[in-house]
Design an enzyme around this catalytic site. Structure first.
Site, mmCIF file in Angstrom:
data_model
loop_
_atom_site.group_PDB
_atom_site.id
_atom_site.type_symbol
_atom_site.label_atom_id
_atom_site.label_comp_id
_atom_site.label_asym_id
_atom_site.label_seq_id
_atom_site.Cartn_x
_atom_site.Cartn_y
_atom_site.Cartn_z
ATOM 1 C CB SER A 9 -0.890 0.000 1.239
ATOM 2 O OG SER A 9 -1.453 1.284 1.395
ATOM 3 C CG HIS B 3 -3.838 -1.658 -1.621
ATOM 4 N ND1 HIS B 3 -4.939 -2.447 -1.891
ATOM 5 C CD2 HIS B 3 -4.215 -0.821 -0.613
ATOM 6 C CE1 HIS B 3 -5.936 -2.114 -1.076
ATOM 7 N NE2 HIS B 3 -5.525 -1.127 -0.289
ATOM 8 C CG ASP C 274 -5.174 2.386 0.846
ATOM 9 O OD1 ASP C 274 -6.087 1.544 0.784
ATOM 10 O OD2 ASP C 274 -4.026 2.113 1.258
ATOM 11 C CG MET D 212 -8.545 6.923 2.340
ATOM 12 S SD MET D 212 -7.763 6.950 3.957
ATOM 13 C CE MET D 212 -6.800 5.438 3.902
ATOM 14 C CG HIS E 195 -9.167 -0.064 -0.632
ATOM 15 N ND1 HIS E 195 -8.501 -0.267 0.555
ATOM 16 C CD2 HIS E 195 -10.474 -0.203 -0.340
ATOM 17 C CE1 HIS E 195 -9.369 -0.514 1.513
ATOM 18 N NE2 HIS E 195 -10.575 -0.466 0.994
ATOM 19 C CG MET F 174 -11.460 3.063 1.867
ATOM 20 S SD MET F 174 -9.947 3.097 2.854
ATOM 21 C CE MET F 174 -8.747 3.044 1.535
ATOM 22 C CG MET G 167 -11.742 -2.817 5.083
ATOM 23 S SD MET G 167 -10.153 -2.450 4.306
ATOM 24 C CE MET G 167 -9.237 -1.671 5.658
ATOM 25 C CG PHE H 13 -6.047 6.733 10.037
ATOM 26 C CD1 PHE H 13 -5.519 7.976 9.693
ATOM 27 C CD2 PHE H 13 -7.359 6.665 10.477
ATOM 28 C CE1 PHE H 13 -6.287 9.128 9.800
ATOM 29 C CE2 PHE H 13 -8.139 7.813 10.594
ATOM 30 C CZ PHE H 13 -7.601 9.051 10.256
ATOM 31 N N GLY H 14 -3.138 3.950 8.006
ATOM 32 C CA GLY H 14 -2.159 2.872 8.031
ATOM 33 C C GLY H 14 -1.656 2.666 9.449
ATOM 34 N N GLY H 15 -0.928 1.588 9.642
ATOM 35 C CA GLY H 15 -0.242 1.371 10.916
ATOM 36 C C GLY H 15 -1.110 0.932 12.081
ATOM 37 C CG ASP I 59 -6.265 -2.951 3.206
ATOM 38 O OD1 ASP I 59 -5.247 -2.665 3.837
ATOM 39 O OD2 ASP I 59 -6.854 -2.153 2.444
ATOM 40 N N GLY I 60 -4.994 -4.395 6.316
ATOM 41 C CA GLY I 60 -4.930 -3.717 7.609
ATOM 42 C C GLY I 60 -4.165 -4.525 8.635
ATOM 43 N N GLY J 197 1.077 -1.912 4.232
ATOM 44 C CA GLY J 197 1.592 -0.552 4.100
ATOM 45 C C GLY J 197 2.773 -0.347 5.023
HETATM 46 C C1 DX5 Z 1 -6.389 1.479 5.553
HETATM 47 C C2 DX5 Z 1 -5.966 1.138 4.150
HETATM 48 C C3 DX5 Z 1 -4.831 0.226 4.068
HETATM 49 C C4 DX5 Z 1 -3.568 0.709 4.718
HETATM 50 C C5 DX5 Z 1 -2.990 -0.494 5.378
HETATM 51 O O1 DX5 Z 1 -7.635 2.043 5.537
HETATM 52 O O2 DX5 Z 1 -7.028 0.540 3.411
HETATM 53 O O3 DX5 Z 1 -4.563 -0.207 2.730
HETATM 54 O O4 DX5 Z 1 -2.620 1.257 3.857
HETATM 55 O O5 DX5 Z 1 -1.974 -0.074 6.163
HETATM 56 P P1 DX5 Z 1 -1.183 -1.019 7.166
HETATM 57 O O6 DX5 Z 1 -0.664 -2.162 6.362
HETATM 58 O O7 DX5 Z 1 -0.132 -0.109 7.669
HETATM 59 O O8 DX5 Z 1 -2.161 -1.466 8.219
HETATM 60 ZN ZN ZN Z 2 -6.427 -0.325 1.425
#
Ligand code: DX5
Ligand code: ZN
Length: 244
Positions: A10, A37, A39, A41, A70, A72, A164, A170-172, A202-203, A224
């Site tokens: 991601s 990937h 994202d 948003m 993706h 969102m 999901m 958010f990542g992380g 994902d996540g 990500g």
């Molecule tokens: C979150 C995104 C993910 C995100 C995953 O809403 O859809 O694709 O980048 O991030 P990690 O792998 O850091 O959880």
């Molecule tokens: Zn994603």
């Protein structure tokens, strides 16, 4: 379940000021990822705002790795053509966002729905059909608290289900452990219906959770932070592959 898990890094965790460099680092490595990937948003469907069609179009110019977009966003019906025109190879919309006129209840930062009425099923089905007719692969996503059974009417139209494993935005974040039984349930339903869908998760995916997710039926791993958040993203990507 495929034998080898596919990886979808991601770019949310990449350095946006050096996005081309970060993308090429992986896509031009000796074992490139199966997907990139992206994202998208909108600040409404999820409480964060990222990138739109110009970025997808620009990324398409620098890689032949398929773009996994993706979405969102609220009202994907209004905007999905933008992403198809920009070069999305796989376009994923949400069951929750596709509910016309309503986003459902919110749990954590994401919408959850408990049922779909006939007109709503038809609405989702029309969206999926539009993606197919545009020549892209068709994905459908669902949030952590939405029952997996709501996917049942759509399996025959899908190339991919995106589960999901965190609340999107958010990542992380940390992997939600209940996602494992949800992956198993989706895999069971798809097999019972003889539907040939890839199952993407994902996540919160890292080498540890990747292994668990693949054992539970995941085919495609989005990561990500566990890739771009590491000092050596290429090595980090290979570690996730090796763990599965
Ligand atoms: C979150 C995104 C993910 C995100 C995953 O809403 O859809 O694709 O980048 O991030 P990690 O792998 O850091 O959880
Ligand atoms: Zn994603």
């Amino acid at each position: 379940m495929s034998n080898t898990a596919q990886i979808a890094p991601s770019i949310l965790s990449a350095d946006f000021l050096n996005l081309e460099r970060d993308v090429r680092l992986l896509t031009e490595s000796s074992e490139p990822p199966e997907w990139l990937h992206i994202d998208v948003m909108d600040g409404h469907f999820v409480p964060n705002l990222t990138i739109g069609p110009p970025f997808v179009r620009a990324l398409k110019r620098i890689t032949t790795v398929p773009l996994d977009v993706h979405l969102m966003i609220d009202n994907p019906a209004e905007q999905l053509d933008w992403y198809l025109d920009a070069g999305a190879d796989l376009l994923t919309v949400y069951l929750e966002a596709a509910k016309p006129g309503a986003r459902g209840e919110r749990k954590g930062s994401s919408a959850t729905i408990k049922e779909l009425h006939e007109a709503e099923v038809e609405h989702v089905s029309t969206l999926l059909d539009r993606i197919r007719k545009a020549g892209a692969l068709v994905g459908l996503s669902l949030n952590p608290e939405t029952p997996t059974g709501l996917l049942l009417p759509f399996y025959q139209q899908l190339d991919l289900v995106l589960l999901m494993s965190v609340h999107p935005g958010f990542g992380g974040q940390s992997f939600i452990p209940e996602s494992l039984v949800r992956l198993e349930a989706i895999r069971r339903d798809a097999e019972a219906l003889r539907a040939k869908v890839l199952l993407e998760v994902d996540g919160g995916i890292d080498a540890n959770t990747a292994k668990l997710a693949v054992a539970a039926g995941a085919d495609v791993l989005v990561a990500g932070n566990a890739i771009y958040g590491q000092a050596d993203p290429v090595e980090a990507m290979q570690l996730i592959r090796a763990a599965c």
